[in-house]
Design a protein around this motif. Structure first.
Motif, short mmCIF file in Angstrom:
data_model
loop_
_atom_site.label_atom_id
_atom_site.label_comp_id
_atom_site.label_asym_id
_atom_site.label_seq_id
_atom_site.Cartn_x
_atom_site.Cartn_y
_atom_site.Cartn_z
N THR A 14 0.83 -1.20 0.00
CA THR A 14 0.00 0.00 0.00
C THR A 14 0.87 1.25 0.00
O THR A 14 0.63 2.18 -0.77
CB THR A 14 -0.95 0.01 1.22
OG1 THR A 14 -1.80 -1.13 1.12
CG2 THR A 14 -1.79 1.27 1.27
N ASN A 54 -10.94 8.50 0.08
CA ASN A 54 -12.20 8.21 -0.61
C ASN A 54 -13.28 9.12 -0.05
O ASN A 54 -14.00 8.74 0.88
CB ASN A 54 -12.61 6.75 -0.41
CG ASN A 54 -11.61 5.78 -0.97
OD1 ASN A 54 -10.98 6.04 -1.99
ND2 ASN A 54 -11.44 4.65 -0.31
N TRP A 115 -17.70 1.74 -0.60
CA TRP A 115 -16.28 1.40 -0.56
C TRP A 115 -15.96 0.07 0.10
O TRP A 115 -14.77 -0.26 0.25
CB TRP A 115 -15.50 2.50 0.17
CG TRP A 115 -15.55 3.82 -0.51
CD1 TRP A 115 -16.32 4.89 -0.16
CD2 TRP A 115 -14.83 4.22 -1.66
NE1 TRP A 115 -16.10 5.92 -1.02
CE2 TRP A 115 -15.19 5.55 -1.96
CE3 TRP A 115 -13.90 3.59 -2.48
CZ2 TRP A 115 -14.66 6.26 -3.03
CZ3 TRP A 115 -13.36 4.30 -3.55
CH2 TRP A 115 -13.75 5.61 -3.81
N GLU A 118 -13.14 -2.17 -1.00
CA GLU A 118 -11.77 -1.73 -0.76
C GLU A 118 -11.40 -1.72 0.72
O GLU A 118 -10.27 -2.03 1.09
CB GLU A 118 -11.56 -0.33 -1.34
CG GLU A 118 -10.16 0.19 -1.17
CD GLU A 118 -9.97 1.59 -1.69
OE1 GLU A 118 -8.93 2.18 -1.38
OE2 GLU A 118 -10.86 2.12 -2.40
#
Length: 151
Positions: A14, A54, A115, A118
């Motif tokens: 990440t 996000n 979301w 994710e």
């Protein structure tokens, strides 16, 4: 808040691949499912820090939900009281107000609806179909900020 705030640190993939890729795309105006880049001044250094986020638009308001918990950008946001949101080269300045835990269930539900694919792993079994009580049980682990754009 509990003595040790919840933090789910990102792994090296990440940090070294995913975040830089999403940031690079966002700086060029390419958003992955609505992602943007948050810029907020560091609470100690005063330097601008950037991270992909996000944003969620829910009932006419824009929110940032910290899926990974009380991470660096949340501490910086509390200290700075706002920042800039980037999609492309131009940033939109905003002020931020932290949302109390009691008001989070509907926001978390909407965030997970959009979301979960994710970020679902960071919510430990709670999802968009969870009850308000179940969402309240994880609310303190996930800071939420309401954004008000100023420019």
């Amino acid at each position: 808040m509990s003595a040790q705030p919840y933090v789910k640190r990102p792994g090296s993939f990440t940090n070294k691949v995913l975040n830089p890729t999403v940031s690079w795309l966002s700086r060029r105006g390419i958003s992955l499912a609505g992602s943007s880049v948050l810029a907020v001044k560091g609470r100690k250094s005063g330097e601008w820090r950037r991270t992909p986020v996000n944003p969620l638009t829910h009932e006419g308001e824009v929110y940032l939900v910290a899926a990974r918990g009380h991470v660096q950008w949340t501490h910086n946001m509390r200290a700075a009281g706002g920042g800039e949101m980037f999609r492309g080269k131009r940033g939109r300045p905003f002020t931020a107000t932290e949302v109390p835990d009691a008001e989070k269930p509907e926001i978390l539900r909407a965030y997970l609806r959009k979301w979960k694919w994710e970020v679902g792993a960071f919510f430990e079994g709670v999802g968009p179909d969870s009850s308000d009580e179940e969402l309240r049980s994880v609310a303190e682990r996930h800071p939420v900020f309401r954004l008000t754009y100023t420019g």
